[in-house]
Design an enzyme around this catalytic site. Structure first.
Site, mmCIF file in Angstrom:
data_model
loop_
_atom_site.group_PDB
_atom_site.id
_atom_site.type_symbol
_atom_site.label_atom_id
_atom_site.label_comp_id
_atom_site.label_asym_id
_atom_site.label_seq_id
_atom_site.Cartn_x
_atom_site.Cartn_y
_atom_site.Cartn_z
ATOM 1 N N ARG A 178 6.258 9.129 -4.784
ATOM 2 C CA ARG A 178 6.502 8.861 -3.356
ATOM 3 C C ARG A 178 8.282 9.361 -2.961
ATOM 4 O O ARG A 178 8.513 9.954 -2.150
ATOM 5 C CB ARG A 178 6.581 7.640 -2.806
ATOM 6 C CG ARG A 178 5.061 7.054 -2.797
ATOM 7 C CD ARG A 178 5.196 5.699 -2.450
ATOM 8 N NE ARG A 178 5.710 5.493 -0.886
ATOM 9 C CZ ARG A 178 6.029 4.431 -0.479
ATOM 10 N NH1 ARG A 178 6.206 3.315 -1.327
ATOM 11 N NH2 ARG A 178 6.755 4.370 0.580
ATOM 12 N N CYS A 237 14.445 1.588 -0.746
ATOM 13 C CA CYS A 237 12.886 1.444 -1.411
ATOM 14 C C CYS A 237 12.373 2.044 -0.188
ATOM 15 O O CYS A 237 12.691 2.755 0.829
ATOM 16 C CB CYS A 237 12.185 0.459 -1.927
ATOM 17 S SG CYS A 237 12.419 -1.149 -1.147
#
Length: 278
Positions: A178, A237
């Site tokens: 990711r 994040c």
């Protein structure tokens, strides 16, 4: 008995009758009702439940990320309602390797409450050790939670202004794919904030799901930071949840002082004018 940043299963078992506030924050990002169902089925005796979306996050507006930081006054009221007073020892657990528990650990520290520990190994470690469980929903005695908010956050404007500055060290807590912009199934845009380095939060854990020893964490984080101080570090994040796991790991490692970009990638990528790296 006083606790540090982490609580072992044995410490929590011994402290169940000590007036501690035990908080269950089990949650799944793609099944937001999971935690309540799991809690209703069984939980650590005396534990109260807080929901990651409703209790540990603010209302979404489409521009502030998937888990915006809660309004401090509202969070303080909620924490008081479940019985957390200034001297209350809090122990928080999940079944997601500390990802959600780390969020509440950080939120309590953000509001000035240091007597909080994460159950090391979480729900799985509790069950594996034969810890007692029940399905009784306790009725907490309300307390007055005294919030003394600390300066532990930065916003998107700060990050954008400081991009490329040597005094900023952005650490992205998502999985490596990711981070690279691959296999993005949660946010509408893949990639990362330019200049960020990657430290997947699960790299803080040993094979048994517990945190690595402090010395091992310290060595790993010092290698990652390459001479930069914790004060230069800003964690993010996907939505400001798993980043708290990295903040917790640095605290365990004896490297306190880093900050959180709460809006994280989900807020950052909501504005197409902000730069993206892949």
């Amino acid at each position: 008995m006083s606790l540090g940043t982490l609580a072992s299963v044995d410490q929590l078992r011994a402290g169940l009758d000590a007036g501690w506030c035990v908080v269950d924050v089990r949650h799944q990002l793609l099944d937001t009702g999971y935690g309540e169902r799991a809690y209703a089925e069984s939980h650590i005796p005396g534990a109260v439940f807080l929901h990651c979306d409703r209790d540990l996050s603010a209302t979404l507006n489409g521009r502030n990320g998937r888990h915006p930081l809660p309004e401090p006054a509202l969070l303080a009221a909620r924490l008081g309602a479940i019985g957390i007073a200034p001297a209350t020892q809090v122990v928080v657990y999940d079944d997601a390797q500390g990802m959600i528990a780390g969020r509440l650990w950080w939120l309590l520290r953000w509001l000035g409450h240091d007597a909080v520990a994460v159950l090391d190994g979480g729900w799985q470690a509790w069950l594996a050790a034969g810890g007692p469980v029940d399905a009784v929903v306790p009725t907490p005695t309300p307390a007055t939670f005294v919030a003394e908010q600390r300066d532990l956050t930065v916003d998107a404007g700060f990050v954008q202004e400081m991009l490329g500055a040597s005094s900023l060290c952005l650490v992205d807590g998502r999985a490596a794919d990711r981070f690279r912009g691959e296999n993005e199934t949660i946010d509408p845009v893949g990639g990362h904030i330019p200049g960020a380095i990657n430290r997947f939060f699960r790299d803080n854990l040993a094979a048994d799901g517990r945190f690595k020893p402090a010395a091992e964490l310290a060595a790993e984080w010092r290698r990652l930071l390459a001479g930069r101080s914790p004060a230069q570090v800003v964690h993010y994040c996907g939505s400001g949840v798993s980043a708290c796991h990295n903040l917790l790991a640095m605290e365990i490692a004896g490297l306190p002082g880093s900050r959180l970009y709460g809006g994280s990638w989900s807020e950052w990528c909501a504005d197409p004018q902000r730069p993206v790296a892949r």
